[in-house]
Design a protein around this motif. Structure first.
Motif, PDB file in Angstrom:
ATOM      1  N   LEU A   1      -4.735  -2.600   2.388  1.00 30.48           N
ATOM      2  CA  LEU A   1      -4.028  -1.367   2.723  1.00 30.48           C
ATOM      3  C   LEU A   1      -4.901  -0.137   2.505  1.00 30.48           C
ATOM      4  CD1 LEU A   1      -0.468  -2.062   1.302  1.00 30.48           C
ATOM      5  CD2 LEU A   1      -1.140  -1.872   3.691  1.00 30.48           C
TER       6      LEU A   1
ATOM      7  N   VAL B   1      -7.496  -0.051   5.353  1.00 27.52           N
ATOM      8  CA  VAL B   1      -6.911   0.392   6.619  1.00 27.52           C
ATOM      9  C   VAL B   1      -6.643   1.886   6.584  1.00 27.52           C
ATOM     10  CG1 VAL B   1      -4.792   0.233   8.018  1.00 27.52           C
ATOM     11  CG2 VAL B   1      -5.950  -1.843   7.265  1.00 27.52           C
ATOM     12  N   ALA B   2      -6.151   2.400   5.464  1.00 33.23           N
ATOM     13  CA  ALA B   2      -5.870   3.835   5.362  1.00 33.23           C
ATOM     14  C   ALA B   2      -7.150   4.647   5.470  1.00 33.23           C
ATOM     15  CB  ALA B   2      -5.157   4.126   4.042  1.00 33.23           C
TER      16      ALA B   2
ATOM     17  N   ALA C   1      -3.904  -7.507  -1.125  1.00 31.75           N
ATOM     18  CA  ALA C   1      -3.060  -6.727  -0.221  1.00 31.75           C
ATOM     19  C   ALA C   1      -3.290  -5.232  -0.425  1.00 31.75           C
ATOM     20  CB  ALA C   1      -1.584  -7.073  -0.446  1.00 31.75           C
ATOM     21  N   LEU C   2      -3.414  -4.809  -1.665  1.00 30.32           N
ATOM     22  CA  LEU C   2      -3.686  -3.394  -1.933  1.00 30.32           C
ATOM     23  C   LEU C   2      -5.060  -2.983  -1.405  1.00 30.32           C
ATOM     24  CD1 LEU C   2      -2.227  -2.920  -5.512  1.00 30.32           C
ATOM     25  CD2 LEU C   2      -1.346  -2.018  -3.367  1.00 30.32           C
TER      26      LEU C   2
END
Length: 103
Positions: free
Chosen positions: A70, A73-74, A66-67
């Protein structure tokens, strides 16, 4: 000339002495099983393998995934914003026109 010839010989002698002491220390760690001993001893070795490492836990992999998503995506979103114009890229020009009143 004599000093330059003896310096490598001194280095080789010191290296030989150093490695001899290392060999002596390694042989001292031997368990003492020499070929001259005639008695046989039975030793029991108990080995327990612990498979409870932190990286084998599935929760760690889920949180890590998940990290990673994220972060990905960032990074991808910040790269896309450079093609659009933002408010800091715009320039506003104001022109004031005054007419002469002395006719």
């Amino acid at each position: 000339m004599k000093i330059s010839v003896t310096a490598p010989n001194l280095k080789m002698l010191l290296t030989l002495v150093f490695f001899s002491f290392m060999q002596l220390a390694l042989l001292a760690q031997d368990s003492g099983s020499s070929s001259s001993s005639t008695s046989t001893t039975t030793r029991k070795v108990d080995v327990s393998i612990n498979n409870d490492a932190w990286y084998t836990n599935p929760i760690v992999w889920v949180i890590g995934g998940a990290l990673f998503i994220l972060l990905l995506v960032a990074l991808l979103r910040s790269g896309g914003s450079s093609s659009t114009t933002s408010a800091s890229d715009r320039v506003t020009v104001t022109k004031t026109v005054e007419r002469d009143t002395d006719v």
